[in-house]
Design a protein around this motif. Sequence first.
Motif, PDB file in Angstrom:
ATOM      1  N   THR A 117       9.205  43.835 -60.954  1.00  6.99           N
ATOM      2  CA  THR A 117      10.477  43.624 -61.582  1.00  6.99           C
ATOM      3  C   THR A 117      10.261  43.513 -63.045  1.00  6.99           C
ATOM      4  N   ILE A 118       8.916  42.943 -63.384  1.00  7.14           N
ATOM      5  CA  ILE A 118       8.478  43.165 -64.907  1.00  7.14           C
ATOM      6  C   ILE A 118       8.568  44.407 -65.561  1.00  7.14           C
ATOM      7  N   LEU A 119       7.569  45.379 -64.844  1.00  8.00           N
ATOM      8  CA  LEU A 119       7.248  46.712 -65.397  1.00  8.00           C
ATOM      9  C   LEU A 119       8.019  47.735 -64.876  1.00  8.00           C
ATOM     10  N   CYS A 120       9.084  47.570 -64.286  1.00  6.22           N
ATOM     11  CA  CYS A 120      10.059  48.897 -63.590  1.00  6.22           C
ATOM     12  C   CYS A 120      10.566  49.564 -64.540  1.00  6.22           C
ATOM     13  N   ASP A 121      10.897  48.914 -65.691  1.00  3.40           N
ATOM     14  CA  ASP A 121      11.617  49.689 -66.537  1.00  3.40           C
ATOM     15  C   ASP A 121      10.670  50.713 -67.570  1.00  3.40           C
ATOM     16  N   LEU A 122       9.359  50.348 -67.582  1.00  4.20           N
ATOM     17  CA  LEU A 122       8.325  51.149 -68.384  1.00  4.20           C
ATOM     18  C   LEU A 122       8.536  52.812 -68.268  1.00  4.20           C
ATOM     19  N   ALA A 134       4.532  49.146 -56.675  1.00  4.83           N
ATOM     20  CA  ALA A 134       5.548  49.847 -55.901  1.00  4.83           C
ATOM     21  C   ALA A 134       5.185  50.038 -54.504  1.00  4.83           C
ATOM     22  N   ASP A 135       3.962  50.266 -54.207  1.00  5.24           N
ATOM     23  CA  ASP A 135       3.713  50.946 -53.218  1.00  5.24           C
ATOM     24  C   ASP A 135       3.304  49.612 -52.415  1.00  5.24           C
ATOM     25  N   ALA A 136       2.576  48.485 -52.835  1.00  6.14           N
ATOM     26  CA  ALA A 136       2.321  47.626 -52.079  1.00  6.14           C
ATOM     27  C   ALA A 136       3.561  46.759 -51.677  1.00  6.14           C
ATOM     28  N   ARG A 137       4.634  46.636 -52.363  1.00  2.47           N
ATOM     29  CA  ARG A 137       5.868  46.242 -51.816  1.00  2.47           C
ATOM     30  C   ARG A 137       6.310  46.527 -50.470  1.00  2.47           C
ATOM     31  N   ARG A 138       5.703  47.693 -49.893  1.00  2.00           N
ATOM     32  CA  ARG A 138       6.254  48.199 -48.654  1.00  2.00           C
ATOM     33  C   ARG A 138       5.339  47.508 -47.477  1.00  2.00           C
ATOM     34  N   THR A 139       4.373  46.727 -47.807  1.00  2.00           N
ATOM     35  CA  THR A 139       3.366  46.318 -47.223  1.00  2.00           C
ATOM     36  C   THR A 139       3.497  44.491 -46.964  1.00  2.00           C
ATOM     37  N   PRO A 140       3.985  44.084 -45.930  1.00  2.00           N
ATOM     38  CA  PRO A 140       4.070  42.475 -45.874  1.00  2.00           C
ATOM     39  C   PRO A 140       2.870  41.803 -46.296  1.00  2.00           C
ATOM     40  N   GLY A 141       2.863  41.082 -47.084  1.00  8.69           N
ATOM     41  CA  GLY A 141       1.582  40.246 -47.497  1.00  8.69           C
ATOM     42  C   GLY A 141       0.732  40.678 -48.522  1.00  8.69           C
ATOM     43  N   ALA A 142       0.978  41.865 -48.938  1.00 12.36           N
ATOM     44  CA  ALA A 142       0.119  42.491 -50.037  1.00 12.36           C
ATOM     45  C   ALA A 142       0.118  41.835 -51.063  1.00 12.36           C
ATOM     46  N   SER A 143      -0.847  42.150 -52.020  1.00 11.31           N
ATOM     47  CA  SER A 143      -0.596  41.631 -53.620  1.00 11.31           C
ATOM     48  C   SER A 143      -1.257  42.719 -54.364  1.00 11.31           C
ATOM     49  N   THR A 144      -0.882  42.619 -55.778  1.00 12.79           N
ATOM     50  CA  THR A 144      -1.142  43.299 -56.524  1.00 12.79           C
ATOM     51  C   THR A 144      -2.034  42.686 -57.758  1.00 12.79           C
ATOM     52  N   THR A 145      -3.517  43.094 -58.329  1.00 13.54           N
ATOM     53  CA  THR A 145      -3.994  42.474 -59.092  1.00 13.54           C
ATOM     54  C   THR A 145      -3.693  42.565 -60.294  1.00 13.54           C
ATOM     55  N   VAL A 146      -3.713  42.042 -61.122  1.00 10.89           N
ATOM     56  CA  VAL A 146      -3.259  42.123 -62.654  1.00 10.89           C
ATOM     57  C   VAL A 146      -4.091  41.226 -63.504  1.00 10.89           C
ATOM     58  N   PHE A 147      -4.920  41.958 -64.271  1.00 14.21           N
ATOM     59  CA  PHE A 147      -5.887  41.360 -65.046  1.00 14.21           C
ATOM     60  C   PHE A 147      -6.715  40.266 -64.167  1.00 14.21           C
ATOM     61  N   GLY A 148      -7.155  40.724 -63.029  1.00 13.88           N
ATOM     62  CA  GLY A 148      -8.113  39.760 -62.106  1.00 13.88           C
ATOM     63  C   GLY A 148      -7.539  38.763 -61.601  1.00 13.88           C
ATOM     64  N   GLU A 149      -6.178  38.782 -61.542  1.00 20.53           N
ATOM     65  CA  GLU A 149      -5.223  37.540 -60.833  1.00 20.53           C
ATOM     66  C   GLU A 149      -4.701  38.411 -59.651  1.00 20.53           C
ATOM     67  N   PRO A 150      -4.657  37.859 -58.436  1.00 15.83           N
ATOM     68  CA  PRO A 150      -3.593  38.511 -57.485  1.00 15.83           C
ATOM     69  C   PRO A 150      -2.093  37.834 -57.592  1.00 15.83           C
ATOM     70  N   CYS A 151      -1.161  38.728 -57.718  1.00 16.58           N
ATOM     71  CA  CYS A 151       0.385  38.408 -58.034  1.00 16.58           C
ATOM     72  C   CYS A 151       0.935  39.024 -57.023  1.00 16.58           C
ATOM     73  N   ALA A 152       2.141  38.590 -56.798  1.00 15.30           N
ATOM     74  CA  ALA A 152       3.246  39.196 -55.847  1.00 15.30           C
ATOM     75  C   ALA A 152       3.651  40.601 -56.231  1.00 15.30           C
ATOM     76  N   PRO A 153       3.456  41.463 -55.546  1.00 16.86           N
ATOM     77  CA  PRO A 153       4.028  42.953 -56.151  1.00 16.86           C
ATOM     78  C   PRO A 153       5.440  42.918 -56.390  1.00 16.86           C
ATOM     79  N   ASP A 154       6.460  42.178 -55.739  1.00 16.17           N
ATOM     80  CA  ASP A 154       7.796  42.171 -56.275  1.00 16.17           C
ATOM     81  C   ASP A 154       7.956  41.696 -57.803  1.00 16.17           C
ATOM     82  N   ALA A 155       7.143  40.411 -58.146  1.00 16.06           N
ATOM     83  CA  ALA A 155       7.021  39.957 -59.290  1.00 16.06           C
ATOM     84  C   ALA A 155       6.931  41.123 -60.548  1.00 16.06           C
TER      85      ALA A 155
END
Length: 365
Positions: free
Chosen positions: A222-227, A198-219
Amino acid sequence: EDERSLLRVSAAIDACERSVARGGPLYDKKSAWRRLKVMGSILSKSEERGAAHASAYCLREAAFFEVGHALGAFASSTRLENRAHANLLLDCVANAETLALAAASAGCAEQFLEFGLRHLREDERSWRAAHHFSELAELKYWRLDAMRNLAASAAPEGEAPRSAALDVLRGSLPPATCKLIGPPHLVVRFLATLCHAADARRTPGASTTVFGEPCAPDAVFTILCDLPRRLVQARIAWSTADDMRRTTLSDAIDDLLALWALVGPREEGFARLVDVAAKSSKVSGEISGARAETLGDRLQKDATRDTVSRRRIRVSLERKYRPEDVAARFAADEPSELLQRVLRRCAQPAIVGAPPPRAPRPAVP
């Protein structure tokens, strides 16, 4: 008619079980599994008495064979004929509806997770199926390396493989009708990942690490926002193995929900939802009653602070719950005894004639 429909389905299920046990194909046009799926579809449109029940039974068992195949539980898991079949397997474990069907199946209960459902009441069967969903979600996590290898083998030559980490995230949250969510160590990791995304979405080109893999923050978002909202509606699937650190995990969840209230979309209205959960006797999720009241007071206090103070709190929580740090602090040391038995039986899916899998992408520092 009811008995005849169930007998036909039982015969088809037995044929599919024998086929996958001896390494038969799953997705071939004439496979036993394909016939089982077609039978379930036909019965769902039939007006015969008992057809709806037989169709549901058929489709649950078909989902179990597909999910079990994807996670390497059958001999046929090592015989995938082409890349399209490999991607179908990855799609099935990334689909919450398919996992929910598999979790409610007799095959999952009796063969995969070694717990019979035959003599349980309907409400008990539903509750046990919810526990099975949680166990399948955790099994996906422990099979992540196998899923990465499968994704790498399935990728067309010269193209990057699909993200197995995102496939683990997808489908890990049960359908909205399910009143159980978990396991708790993954809930904490998912919340930390969501807040970072959610924080990384505000920074162009930023990524989020998921289980050691860099992933697009928007993706990831979208998957987890309902948690966070789901934690107000559903209980966490605590196990006896979590008792020693239940307080630590619960405190982390409360901190991360407070962080979500600061970094999530303003229109989310999460604080209002927590306030309703605190006052309503009809809400019985993980965040309800006295716990919701305590969290609601905390969120209200944070909301009345000035901008500088809110930013200081946000930065402090973000540093405390960086996804990579949360992974080290809260990850389960090893699977439960039940899942260890399942994992010992799991094979490594491989595509016939495929090149060796490429190494997974490096994590973002």
